[in-house]
Motif scaffolding. Structure first.
Motif, mmCIF file in Angstrom:
data_model
loop_
_atom_site.group_PDB
_atom_site.id
_atom_site.type_symbol
_atom_site.label_atom_id
_atom_site.label_comp_id
_atom_site.label_asym_id
_atom_site.label_seq_id
_atom_site.Cartn_x
_atom_site.Cartn_y
_atom_site.Cartn_z
ATOM 1 N N THR A 6 0.874 -1.181 0.000
ATOM 2 C CA THR A 6 0.000 0.000 0.000
ATOM 3 C C THR A 6 0.910 1.230 0.000
ATOM 4 O O THR A 6 1.948 1.228 0.670
ATOM 5 C CB THR A 6 -0.918 0.040 1.246
ATOM 6 O OG1 THR A 6 -0.129 0.370 2.388
ATOM 7 C CG2 THR A 6 -1.660 -1.268 1.470
ATOM 8 N N ILE A 59 -6.667 3.286 -0.023
ATOM 9 C CA ILE A 59 -6.988 2.437 1.130
ATOM 10 C C ILE A 59 -8.154 3.020 1.925
ATOM 11 O O ILE A 59 -8.683 2.382 2.815
ATOM 12 C CB ILE A 59 -5.758 2.206 2.052
ATOM 13 C CG1 ILE A 59 -5.251 3.509 2.665
ATOM 14 C CG2 ILE A 59 -4.659 1.447 1.336
ATOM 15 C CD1 ILE A 59 -4.301 3.302 3.840
ATOM 16 N N ARG A 62 -12.925 1.078 0.682
ATOM 17 C CA ARG A 62 -12.940 -0.382 0.883
ATOM 18 C C ARG A 62 -13.241 -1.130 -0.401
ATOM 19 O O ARG A 62 -12.706 -2.200 -0.660
ATOM 20 C CB ARG A 62 -13.982 -0.750 1.934
ATOM 21 C CG ARG A 62 -13.557 -0.263 3.296
ATOM 22 C CD ARG A 62 -14.663 -0.430 4.311
ATOM 23 N NE ARG A 62 -14.393 0.496 5.399
ATOM 24 C CZ ARG A 62 -15.295 1.016 6.191
ATOM 25 N NH1 ARG A 62 -16.559 0.706 6.047
ATOM 26 N NH2 ARG A 62 -14.953 1.851 7.142
ATOM 27 N N LEU A 65 -10.070 -1.441 -2.309
ATOM 28 C CA LEU A 65 -9.033 -2.229 -1.631
ATOM 29 C C LEU A 65 -9.310 -3.730 -1.724
ATOM 30 O O LEU A 65 -8.406 -4.536 -2.006
ATOM 31 C CB LEU A 65 -8.984 -1.783 -0.163
ATOM 32 C CG LEU A 65 -7.923 -2.369 0.744
ATOM 33 C CD1 LEU A 65 -6.521 -2.111 0.198
ATOM 34 C CD2 LEU A 65 -8.047 -1.760 2.147
ATOM 35 N N HIS A 77 2.081 -2.681 4.594
ATOM 36 C CA HIS A 77 1.193 -1.518 4.658
ATOM 37 C C HIS A 77 2.028 -0.258 4.939
ATOM 38 O O HIS A 77 2.486 -0.035 6.062
ATOM 39 C CB HIS A 77 0.132 -1.742 5.739
ATOM 40 C CG HIS A 77 -0.715 -0.540 5.995
ATOM 41 N ND1 HIS A 77 -1.115 0.338 4.995
ATOM 42 C CD2 HIS A 77 -1.252 -0.046 7.149
ATOM 43 C CE1 HIS A 77 -1.837 1.305 5.521
ATOM 44 N NE2 HIS A 77 -1.928 1.095 6.824
ATOM 45 N N GLY A 103 -7.657 4.136 7.350
ATOM 46 C CA GLY A 103 -7.008 3.410 6.240
ATOM 47 C C GLY A 103 -6.339 2.145 6.752
ATOM 48 O O GLY A 103 -6.426 1.077 6.130
ATOM 49 N N THR A 104 -5.673 2.243 7.894
ATOM 50 C CA THR A 104 -5.008 1.066 8.481
ATOM 51 C C THR A 104 -6.050 0.023 8.900
ATOM 52 O O THR A 104 -5.876 -1.176 8.651
ATOM 53 C CB THR A 104 -4.130 1.498 9.676
ATOM 54 O OG1 THR A 104 -3.125 2.382 9.165
ATOM 55 C CG2 THR A 104 -3.469 0.314 10.359
ATOM 56 N N ASN A 106 -8.934 -0.374 7.494
ATOM 57 C CA ASN A 106 -9.439 -0.977 6.251
ATOM 58 C C ASN A 106 -8.487 -2.061 5.737
ATOM 59 O O ASN A 106 -8.927 -3.118 5.277
ATOM 60 C CB ASN A 106 -9.601 0.093 5.159
ATOM 61 C CG ASN A 106 -10.784 1.007 5.428
ATOM 62 O OD1 ASN A 106 -11.675 0.659 6.185
ATOM 63 N ND2 ASN A 106 -10.779 2.179 4.801
ATOM 64 N N VAL A 107 -7.177 -1.786 5.812
ATOM 65 C CA VAL A 107 -6.194 -2.750 5.300
ATOM 66 C C VAL A 107 -6.250 -4.039 6.130
ATOM 67 O O VAL A 107 -6.306 -5.149 5.578
ATOM 68 C CB VAL A 107 -4.767 -2.146 5.328
ATOM 69 C CG1 VAL A 107 -3.712 -3.211 5.032
ATOM 70 C CG2 VAL A 107 -4.659 -1.000 4.319
#
Ligand SMILES: NC(=O)c1ccc[n+]([C@@H]2O[C@H](COP(=O)([O-])OP(=O)(O)OC[C@H]3O[C@@H](n4cnc5c(N)ncnc54)[C@H](O)[C@@H]3O)[C@@H](O)[C@H]2O)c1
Length: 306
Positions: A6, A59, A62, A65, A77, A103-104, A106-107
């Motif tokens: 990412t 990211i 969703r 991603l 990431h 974002g984190t 979501n990852v």
């Protein structure tokens, strides 16, 4: 292996792309913008060398991603706003939260849904500044990493590098000397951060399930000639004496280039990182001085810009 990066079009991501393709892996860059690397172009010699794949996406979204994780073995990431964006007030607290925290999340959630077990999360030594916007966002990111390692039995390595913006990033450093002045305060070169990531990938592929429920948080600093004893007894024999102990032949050059030989660098403890990953940083003040001697104030990256 297919390695999703990412934020892979940034400084660290592009460096990792070169290392990974060299090792026979396929980096998949997931970023808002395309990397500028030559490895994206088809090989002209007809050899079947691994290439970098690029997926344009955020990211923060969703739906973008999720499909990008298909066929991925491991995630690095990287994408985040960092300290410089807070220092320069280029990003708001909302933007920090949306990218670095949501974002984190979501990852990690997308990885859990795709049953991907191995994740390397690029945090920062700035977690020490936990009440600053960036530091806080990384503390929260680390908590997400920890929770997912436990809840979803993931193998998670969180790396905490100190600042590593490379000398060729002309948005930050207008020339090599500016970067060298910053590096001499104690720092890590981006190539060593990339080494720590590559060794984390190797560790996870060789030690399946070893970190399950037990995520690790590892500091990443550069190489130093100075021992802890040298730093504790800094310049006891007069101004510049500690510098002279290791770099006497470069003393005049350093002064001429505007470096301060009396400056005591700050060194971080990387013993856990070295023990677990066999991390051995290579770039030190000595490397920098050799580069200054060989290439002068323009440095070795004069024709490289990011
Ligand atoms: N550079 C440093 O000095 C330093 C120090 C410690 C930790 N870190 C951490 O390292 C990572 C970044 O390193 P870098 O120097 O390569 O950064 P960089 O700024 O060069 O690259 C970040 C990349 O993330 C991408 N990106 C931004 N928003 C995105 C989104 N919504 N979705 C996907 N991609 C997005 C950007 O386009 C960019 O290519 C961050 O996690 C940062 O916190 C950096």
């Amino acid at each position: 292996m297919k390695v999703l990066l990412t934020g892979g079009s940034g400084d660290l991501g592009q460096m990792l792309c070169s290392s990974l393709t060299g090792m026979g892996h396929t980096p998949v860059v997931f970023d808002l913008r395309k990397p500028t690397l030559k490895t994206l172009e088809p090989a002209k010699n007809g050899l079947n060398v691994p290439k970098v794949e690029f997926i344009k996406g955020s990211i923060e979204k969703r739906e973008e991603l999720k499909p990008a994780l298909e066929g991925i073995d491991i995630i690095v990431h990287i994408a985040a706003w960092h300290g410089i964006h807070e220092f320069r007030q280029e990003k708001t607290v909302y933007e920090f939260f949306d990218l670095n925290v949501s974002g984190t999340f979501n990852v990690f959630q997308a990885a859990a849904e795709a049953n991907i077990k191995d994740i390397i999360f690029i945090s920062s030594s700035s977690i020490e500044e936990r009440f600053a916007i960036y530091g806080h966002s990384k503390v929260l990111g680390e908590e997400i990493a920890r929770a997912y390692a436990h809840r979803h039995e993931m193998n998670v390595i969180t790396l905490r590098p100190r600042a590593f913006i490379p000398p060729w990033n002309s948005k930050i450093y207008s020339n090599f000397i500016e970067w060298a002045k910053w590096f001499s305060r104690g720092a890590v070169h981006i190539s060593d951060v990339a080494q720590a990531v590559i060794k984390s990938i190797e560790f996870l592929s060789l030690n399946t399930d070893r970190l399950k429920y037990n995520p690790v948080f590892l500091t990443v600093d550069g190489a130093y000639q100075y021992s802890d004893e040298d730093l504790a007894a800094w310049d006891l024999d007069g101004a510049g004496s500690s510098f002279r102990k290791y770099y006497n032949q470069f003393y005049d050059l350093a002064v001429e280039m505007g470096l301060d030989p009396t400056l005591k660098p700050k060194k971080l403890d990387i013993s856990e990182t070295s023990a677990l990953l066999n991390y051995r940083p290579l770039y030190s003040m000595k490397t920098l001085l050799l580069e200054l001697k060989m290439y002068g104030s323009a440095g070795p990256y004069a024709d490289r810009k990011s």
